[in-house]
Design a protein around this motif. Structure first.
Motif, PDB file in Angstrom:
ATOM      1  N   ILE A 164       0.876  -1.170   0.000  1.00 16.11           N
ATOM      2  CA  ILE A 164       0.000   0.000   0.000  1.00 16.11           C
ATOM      3  C   ILE A 164       0.911   1.217   0.000  1.00 16.11           C
ATOM      4  O   ILE A 164       1.707   1.407   0.918  1.00 16.11           O
ATOM      5  CB  ILE A 164      -0.903   0.045   1.256  1.00 16.11           C
ATOM      6  N   THR A 165       0.823   2.054  -1.036  1.00 13.53           N
ATOM      7  CA  THR A 165       1.754   3.169  -1.205  1.00 13.53           C
ATOM      8  C   THR A 165       1.111   4.493  -0.813  1.00 13.53           C
ATOM      9  O   THR A 165       0.185   4.960  -1.488  1.00 13.53           O
ATOM     10  CB  THR A 165       2.253   3.241  -2.659  1.00 13.53           C
ATOM     11  N   PHE A 166       1.620   5.092   0.261  1.00 16.53           N
ATOM     12  CA  PHE A 166       1.166   6.413   0.700  1.00 16.53           C
ATOM     13  C   PHE A 166       2.112   7.521   0.243  1.00 16.53           C
ATOM     14  O   PHE A 166       1.705   8.665   0.081  1.00 16.53           O
ATOM     15  CB  PHE A 166       1.060   6.465   2.230  1.00 16.53           C
ATOM     16  N   GLN A 167       3.389   7.194   0.088  1.00 16.87           N
ATOM     17  CA  GLN A 167       4.394   8.181  -0.298  1.00 16.87           C
ATOM     18  C   GLN A 167       4.467   8.262  -1.817  1.00 16.87           C
ATOM     19  O   GLN A 167       4.740   7.271  -2.493  1.00 16.87           O
ATOM     20  CB  GLN A 167       5.765   7.806   0.267  1.00 16.87           C
ATOM     21  N   ASN A 168       4.218   9.456  -2.355  1.00 18.57           N
ATOM     22  CA  ASN A 168       4.241   9.667  -3.804  1.00 18.57           C
ATOM     23  C   ASN A 168       3.396   8.629  -4.555  1.00 18.57           C
ATOM     24  O   ASN A 168       3.895   7.916  -5.435  1.00 18.57           O
ATOM     25  CB  ASN A 168       5.683   9.648  -4.328  1.00 18.57           C
ATOM     26  N   PRO A 169       2.114   8.518  -4.207  1.00 19.14           N
ATOM     27  CA  PRO A 169       1.252   7.566  -4.907  1.00 19.14           C
ATOM     28  C   PRO A 169       1.112   7.943  -6.382  1.00 19.14           C
ATOM     29  O   PRO A 169       1.281   9.112  -6.759  1.00 19.14           O
ATOM     30  CB  PRO A 169      -0.084   7.697  -4.173  1.00 19.14           C
ATOM     31  N   THR A 170       0.823   6.954  -7.191  1.00 20.43           N
ATOM     32  CA  THR A 170       0.703   7.166  -8.633  1.00 20.43           C
ATOM     33  C   THR A 170      -0.614   6.600  -9.145  1.00 20.43           C
ATOM     34  O   THR A 170      -1.259   5.786  -8.487  1.00 20.43           O
ATOM     35  CB  THR A 170       1.858   6.493  -9.388  1.00 20.43           C
ATOM     36  N   CYS A 171      -0.960   7.021 -10.344  1.00 25.06           N
ATOM     37  CA  CYS A 171      -2.134   6.494 -11.036  1.00 25.06           C
ATOM     38  C   CYS A 171      -1.664   5.934 -12.376  1.00 25.06           C
ATOM     39  O   CYS A 171      -0.954   6.618 -13.125  1.00 25.06           O
ATOM     40  CB  CYS A 171      -3.157   7.612 -11.271  1.00 25.06           C
ATOM     41  N   LEU A 172      -1.994   4.699 -12.664  1.00 28.05           N
ATOM     42  CA  LEU A 172      -1.634   4.089 -13.942  1.00 28.05           C
ATOM     43  C   LEU A 172      -2.551   4.668 -15.015  1.00 28.05           C
ATOM     44  O   LEU A 172      -3.767   4.478 -14.971  1.00 28.05           O
ATOM     45  CB  LEU A 172      -1.779   2.570 -13.873  1.00 28.05           C
ATOM     46  N   MET A 173      -1.952   5.375 -15.987  1.00 30.00           N
ATOM     47  CA  MET A 173      -2.747   6.104 -16.966  1.00 30.00           C
ATOM     48  C   MET A 173      -2.239   5.834 -18.372  1.00 30.00           C
ATOM     49  O   MET A 173      -1.153   5.291 -18.571  1.00 30.00           O
ATOM     50  CB  MET A 173      -2.711   7.613 -16.680  1.00 30.00           C
ATOM     51  N   ARG A 174      -3.039   6.251 -19.345  1.00 25.26           N
ATOM     52  CA  ARG A 174      -2.633   6.257 -20.746  1.00 25.26           C
ATOM     53  C   ARG A 174      -3.102   7.573 -21.354  1.00 25.26           C
ATOM     54  O   ARG A 174      -3.972   8.256 -20.800  1.00 25.26           O
ATOM     55  CB  ARG A 174      -3.223   5.072 -21.503  1.00 25.26           C
ATOM     56  N   ALA A 175      -2.530   7.945 -22.485  1.00 26.02           N
ATOM     57  CA  ALA A 175      -2.952   9.164 -23.164  1.00 26.02           C
ATOM     58  C   ALA A 175      -4.421   9.071 -23.529  1.00 26.02           C
ATOM     59  O   ALA A 175      -4.942   7.989 -23.820  1.00 26.02           O
ATOM     60  CB  ALA A 175      -2.106   9.394 -24.412  1.00 26.02           C
ATOM     61  N   ALA A 176      -5.105  10.210 -23.511  1.00 25.48           N
ATOM     62  CA  ALA A 176      -6.540  10.226 -23.781  1.00 25.48           C
ATOM     63  C   ALA A 176      -6.859  10.251 -25.272  1.00 25.48           C
ATOM     64  O   ALA A 176      -8.018  10.137 -25.657  1.00 25.48           O
ATOM     65  CB  ALA A 176      -7.186  11.427 -23.096  1.00 25.48           C
ATOM     66  N   ASP A 177      -5.840  10.416 -26.115  1.00 27.91           N
ATOM     67  CA  ASP A 177      -6.086  10.418 -27.558  1.00 27.91           C
ATOM     68  C   ASP A 177      -4.851   9.906 -28.287  1.00 27.91           C
ATOM     69  O   ASP A 177      -3.781   9.751 -27.702  1.00 27.91           O
ATOM     70  CB  ASP A 177      -6.481  11.816 -28.059  1.00 27.91           C
ATOM     71  N   ASP A 178      -4.995   9.659 -29.594  1.00 32.19           N
ATOM     72  CA  ASP A 178      -3.901   9.099 -30.391  1.00 32.19           C
ATOM     73  C   ASP A 178      -2.851  10.135 -30.768  1.00 32.19           C
ATOM     74  O   ASP A 178      -1.741   9.769 -31.161  1.00 32.19           O
ATOM     75  CB  ASP A 178      -4.451   8.459 -31.668  1.00 32.19           C
ATOM     76  N   ASP A 179      -3.171  11.412 -30.663  1.00 30.51           N
ATOM     77  CA  ASP A 179      -2.267  12.472 -31.111  1.00 30.51           C
ATOM     78  C   ASP A 179      -1.482  13.066 -29.953  1.00 30.51           C
ATOM     79  O   ASP A 179      -1.235  14.269 -29.904  1.00 30.51           O
ATOM     80  CB  ASP A 179      -3.064  13.571 -31.819  1.00 30.51           C
ATOM     81  N   VAL A 180      -1.062  12.232 -29.002  1.00 32.48           N
ATOM     82  CA  VAL A 180      -0.365  12.727 -27.818  1.00 32.48           C
ATOM     83  C   VAL A 180       1.024  13.267 -28.157  1.00 32.48           C
ATOM     84  O   VAL A 180       1.531  14.160 -27.477  1.00 32.48           O
ATOM     85  CB  VAL A 180      -0.276  11.612 -26.753  1.00 32.48           C
ATOM     86  N   ALA A 181       1.677  12.747 -29.209  1.00 28.45           N
ATOM     87  CA  ALA A 181       2.993  13.251 -29.616  1.00 28.45           C
ATOM     88  C   ALA A 181       2.800  14.550 -30.399  1.00 28.45           C
ATOM     89  O   ALA A 181       2.914  14.604 -31.619  1.00 28.45           O
ATOM     90  CB  ALA A 181       3.732  12.210 -30.446  1.00 28.45           C
ATOM     91  N   ASN A 182       2.512  15.617 -29.655  1.00 27.59           N
ATOM     92  CA  ASN A 182       2.116  16.892 -30.257  1.00 27.59           C
ATOM     93  C   ASN A 182       2.645  18.012 -29.387  1.00 27.59           C
ATOM     94  O   ASN A 182       2.377  18.045 -28.184  1.00 27.59           O
ATOM     95  CB  ASN A 182       0.579  16.937 -30.352  1.00 27.59           C
ATOM     96  N   TRP A 183       3.431  18.921 -29.955  1.00 26.21           N
ATOM     97  CA  TRP A 183       3.981  20.025 -29.176  1.00 26.21           C
ATOM     98  C   TRP A 183       4.177  21.241 -30.065  1.00 26.21           C
ATOM     99  O   TRP A 183       4.174  21.158 -31.288  1.00 26.21           O
ATOM    100  CB  TRP A 183       5.312  19.620 -28.535  1.00 26.21           C
ATOM    101  N   ALA A 184       4.308  22.381 -29.432  1.00 23.66           N
ATOM    102  CA  ALA A 184       4.568  23.636 -30.137  1.00 23.66           C
ATOM    103  C   ALA A 184       5.904  24.178 -29.655  1.00 23.66           C
ATOM    104  O   ALA A 184       6.388  23.825 -28.576  1.00 23.66           O
ATOM    105  CB  ALA A 184       3.451  24.643 -29.852  1.00 23.66           C
ATOM    106  N   VAL A 185       6.502  25.043 -30.457  1.00 23.90           N
ATOM    107  CA  VAL A 185       7.774  25.665 -30.094  1.00 23.90           C
ATOM    108  C   VAL A 185       7.610  27.172 -30.173  1.00 23.90           C
ATOM    109  O   VAL A 185       7.072  27.706 -31.151  1.00 23.90           O
ATOM    110  CB  VAL A 185       8.910  25.204 -31.027  1.00 23.90           C
TER     111      VAL A 185
END
Length: 203
Positions: A164-185
């Protein structure tokens, strides 16, 4: 499906939304107006965030992470935004004290210091890569044991001595869409972007 390590400096300047999405249905009498609510087991953590601006090697690591997610295919363990440990100040973790069945909203835990405030209402913890929110403050007894109450309910059964992890707990997640590799400069060559994710539910 692979679990991709999150970059050390991956973070957000703003979180417009970090929520537990639920599903329910209300049936209302056309005669009395009285309603009956049916709450379904569906409960999924969702995140919408504005990423920190990056440059140089940090920007490269973030790009690599986003590309390795392969859209919605791969997963990652996201540290709970704005939370590092219980509000009681407790700095340890714990173990399941006996098994807990799927759909349970409480479980016995042990491996705690004796007679200590462990969690406050509204704290987070992780068990079996599932993120839970504490619904009632809890303290250990003289034997270092307690019962912890939480929501959403367990999706999978928990075996005795599960961490049972109380220190720095995490949530197992995935990107919500297929276009996650998307950034601006933007000048002076700093990388910007938004990032939306949803809890990975694989039962």
């Amino acid at each position: 499906m692979a679990i991709i390590p999150i970059p050390a400096k991956f973070g957000f300047t703003k979180l417009p939304s970090f929520k537990l999405q639920r599903a329910s249905n209300i049936l209302r009498s056309k005669y009395t107006g009285q309603g009956q609510v049916v709450v379904f087991p569906y409960a999924v953590w969702m995140l919408q965030g504005n990423l920190v601006e990056y440059d140089g090697l940090d920007a490269g690591r973030v790009r690599s992470f986003l590309v390795q997610l392969d859209g919605q295919k791969n997963t990652f363990r996201l540290p709970v935004p704005g939370f590092s440990r219980p509000m009681t100040g407790y700095v340890g973790n714990a173990l399941a004290n006996g098994a807990a069945a799927a759909r349970a909203m409480s479980m016995a835990i042990d491996g705690l210091p004796a007679n200590t405030a462990i969690v406050a209402e509204g704290d987070y913890f992780t068990v079996n890569d599932e993120l839970k929110l504490v619904t009632q403050a809890g303290a250990s007894n003289v034997a270092g044991q307690m019962v912890i109450n939480f929501k959403p309910p367990l999706r999978k059964a928990v075996a005795d001595n599960t961490a049972i992890t109380f220190q720095n707990p995490t949530c197992l997640m995935r990107a919500a869409d297929d276009d996650v590799a998307n950034w601006a400069v933007a000048a002076p060559i700093r990388q910007q972007g938004n990032f939306n994710a949803v809890e990975a539910v694989d039962i």
